[in-house]
Design an enzyme around this catalytic site. Sequence first.
Site, PDB file in Angstrom:
ATOM      1  N   ARG A  65     -37.065 -29.332  25.601  1.00 31.53           N
ATOM      2  CA  ARG A  65     -35.912 -29.303  26.500  1.00 31.53           C
ATOM      3  C   ARG A  65     -35.788 -30.644  27.243  1.00 31.53           C
ATOM      4  NH1 ARG A  65     -31.390 -26.401  27.872  1.00 31.53           N
ATOM      5  NH2 ARG A  65     -31.296 -25.693  30.025  1.00 31.53           N
ATOM      6  N   THR A 338     -24.509 -25.788  21.784  1.00 30.47           N
ATOM      7  CA  THR A 338     -25.771 -25.331  21.260  1.00 30.47           C
ATOM      8  C   THR A 338     -25.618 -24.825  19.814  1.00 30.47           C
ATOM      9  OG1 THR A 338     -26.070 -24.574  23.500  1.00 30.47           O
ATOM     10  CG2 THR A 338     -27.575 -23.684  21.847  1.00 30.47           C
ATOM     11  N   THR A 356     -29.547 -28.041  21.670  1.00 29.08           N
ATOM     12  CA  THR A 356     -28.245 -28.101  22.325  1.00 29.08           C
ATOM     13  C   THR A 356     -27.940 -29.440  22.989  1.00 29.08           C
ATOM     14  OG1 THR A 356     -26.878 -27.006  24.014  1.00 29.08           O
ATOM     15  CG2 THR A 356     -29.228 -27.167  24.495  1.00 29.08           C
ATOM     16  N   ASP A 380     -27.241 -27.039  33.767  1.00 28.46           N
ATOM     17  CA  ASP A 380     -27.988 -25.777  33.727  1.00 28.46           C
ATOM     18  C   ASP A 380     -28.871 -25.590  34.970  1.00 28.46           C
ATOM     19  OD1 ASP A 380     -26.935 -24.866  31.364  1.00 28.46           O
ATOM     20  OD2 ASP A 380     -28.588 -25.543  30.115  1.00 28.46           O
ATOM     21  N   SER A 409     -33.068 -22.545  30.831  1.00 32.14           N
ATOM     22  CA  SER A 409     -32.159 -22.376  29.697  1.00 32.14           C
ATOM     23  C   SER A 409     -32.008 -20.903  29.379  1.00 32.14           C
ATOM     24  CB  SER A 409     -32.755 -23.087  28.486  1.00 32.14           C
ATOM     25  OG  SER A 409     -32.010 -22.805  27.330  1.00 32.14           O
ATOM     26  N   SER A 410     -30.881 -20.546  28.769  1.00 28.62           N
ATOM     27  CA  SER A 410     -30.742 -19.182  28.262  1.00 28.62           C
ATOM     28  C   SER A 410     -31.218 -19.089  26.817  1.00 28.62           C
ATOM     29  CB  SER A 410     -29.283 -18.738  28.333  1.00 28.62           C
ATOM     30  OG  SER A 410     -28.863 -18.696  29.671  1.00 28.62           O
ATOM     31  N   GLY A 430     -24.402 -19.978  23.128  1.00 29.55           N
ATOM     32  CA  GLY A 430     -23.467 -19.166  23.904  1.00 29.55           C
ATOM     33  C   GLY A 430     -23.791 -19.110  25.385  1.00 29.55           C
ATOM     34  N   GLY A 431     -24.509 -20.129  25.898  1.00 30.25           N
ATOM     35  CA  GLY A 431     -24.813 -20.151  27.334  1.00 30.25           C
ATOM     36  C   GLY A 431     -25.507 -18.867  27.747  1.00 30.25           C
TER      37      GLY A 431
HETATM   38  O1  DON Z   1     -29.673 -24.007  27.592  1.00 31.43           O
HETATM   39  C1  DON Z   1     -28.708 -23.311  27.895  1.00 31.43           C
HETATM   40  O2  DON Z   1     -28.808 -22.191  28.342  1.00 31.43           O
HETATM   41  C2  DON Z   1     -27.318 -23.884  27.684  1.00 31.43           C
HETATM   42  N1  DON Z   1     -27.366 -25.312  27.843  1.00 31.43           N
HETATM   43  C3  DON Z   1     -26.818 -23.475  26.337  1.00 31.43           C
HETATM   44  C4  DON Z   1     -25.405 -23.941  26.074  1.00 31.43           C
HETATM   45  C5  DON Z   1     -24.718 -23.216  24.992  1.00 31.43           C
HETATM   46  O3  DON Z   1     -25.243 -22.302  24.406  1.00 31.43           O
HETATM   47  C6  DON Z   1     -23.325 -23.650  24.694  1.00 31.43           C
HETATM   48  N2  DON Z   1     -22.886 -23.097  23.439  1.00 31.43           N
HETATM   49  N3  DON Z   1     -21.939 -22.485  23.191  1.00 31.43           N
END
Ligand code: DON
Length: 534
Positions: A65, A338, A356, A380, A409-410, A430-431
């Site tokens: 990360r 991501t 991501t 984040d 992170s998610s 997907g955040g």
């Molecule tokens: O690490 C995370 O939780 C976010 N930066 C992920 C971002 C993400 O999945 C965007 N995609 N659609």
Amino acid sequence: MVVTAQHLATNVGLQILKQGGNAIDAAVAVGYALAVVHPCCGNIGGGGLMLIHRANGKNIFINFREKAPAKLQRDMLIHNNKVDNKKILFGYLGSGVPGTVKGLNLALKKYGTMPLKIVMQPAIRLAQHGYKLTAGDVKFLGKFTDVFRQHMNVAKIFLKSGKPYKVGQILLQSELAHTLSLIAQHGSRAFYRGNIAKQMIKAIQAHGGVMTMKDLADYRAKITKPVVCHYRGYKVMSSPPPGSGTTLCEMLSILNAYPLSKMGFHSAESIHYNIEAMRYAFADRNHYLGDPAFVDNPAKKLLSPQYIKIIRQQIKANKAGNSRALLKKHLLQESPNTTHYSIVDQYGNAVAVTYTLNSFFGNKRIPGNTGFFMNDELDDFTIIPGKSNQFHLIQGKANLLAPGKQPLSSMSPTIIMKNNKLFMVVGTPGGSTIITQILEVIENVIDFHMNIAEAVAAPRYHMQWLPDKVYIEPHAFSKEVIKQLEKMGYKIHVGLASGEKRWGAVMAIKRNLKTGEYSGAADPRRPAGAARGY
Ligand code: DON
């Protein structure tokens, strides 16, 4: 079997496996290939998480990360008591020190069998000779024309004579090919100390960023152990902080006591218990979890049977919980874009990688002539406690931005075992919805007995503690079920708070426990993807 969000990257992984490489060789090759053929999300300018199950039974988590630069302070990102979104999402102040190159190269060195030069070759070729764009590729490239136009060095690569690319045209990335060949020749040094590093820092500092050559040179990917929990006789391994596997495990542990299968797929009753599990687990995530190098994550406590029991006692049958009330008497308070891909090989190794740039194409800037996008991952972090980020996540002090820290992170690349045998490999972008998507795909397979394609395609729903709403994909629930849920007190909202109507891009593999046969599914929501095996 290889499942990725871009069919050419899937082919790259398959080619490495056919040459006798293992799943780790293939994962590194795919990681670099997606940086070329899925530039919105695949990357070398970002970071990610990798989970490996080795044929010898060992399980490994690699944390690559991004980190906040040593000179970054929170107040640099705050203007008039508000988070300065322009700076964080579109400038270089929102970029964390990238981890992808160190992460992929470390995985290859420790667990791969092939030289870096060989596994990077397909990515370099795809960048040098270009590739034909499909409708699924153009969908993402065409979304940011105005932003791409603002930077000459971006426009010249990602626009065709100033216009968005069309299906069938060829995308060439010779600068990226050069950058990748430097990494292939000289390894991580080229990216973290050499000419690429110099170009990165020059561009970052020229545009208000504070990252230094020392930040890059000091970056290390870390190897630790996965977080583990059990769900209906299956062993679930996922990503510890800074990933969100602990939260996925908390949801599964809560749900383990409820007979979801009997309640039925997308019945008001099974949805109710799921939403409550999501609510409590997200409240804990957003309060307690953060970079393990900075925060003492109470993962053991969150997953302990006693604590899970306390949560279950709060969940009332037929009645929606209340997120704000939970905020006031938070249970533990007295004590202290991501992309994902999944790979299995012929030897019994499995790899799940989610990596991501954060937003699509990260901060939408390319440093100098390097040909790659930089991330905007630092969004984040909690910048101001109580204020939400782009995923509408309201997070607390554990995830407060600090120099050298990794944002929570998610991302939760996950591997599931049954009786010590591999069963599933799964993950998604997907955040904040990443965690609930994975939860639902696991349930679809284990509780609702779907095949992997059905499980991935099934419509989704999401709750993240705050906002206190249930987000659903269009037509996810019947009118009757919506009425029942509203009667329980739920507020149902079609689409996400961001306006997105459908979300995620799950890339999953399932093994038939009787025959040993693999089946894979690339999410139809990301149509350039492919699941292929041989
Ligand atoms: O690490 C995370 O939780 C976010 N930066 C992920 C971002 C993400 O999945 C965007 N995609 N659609």
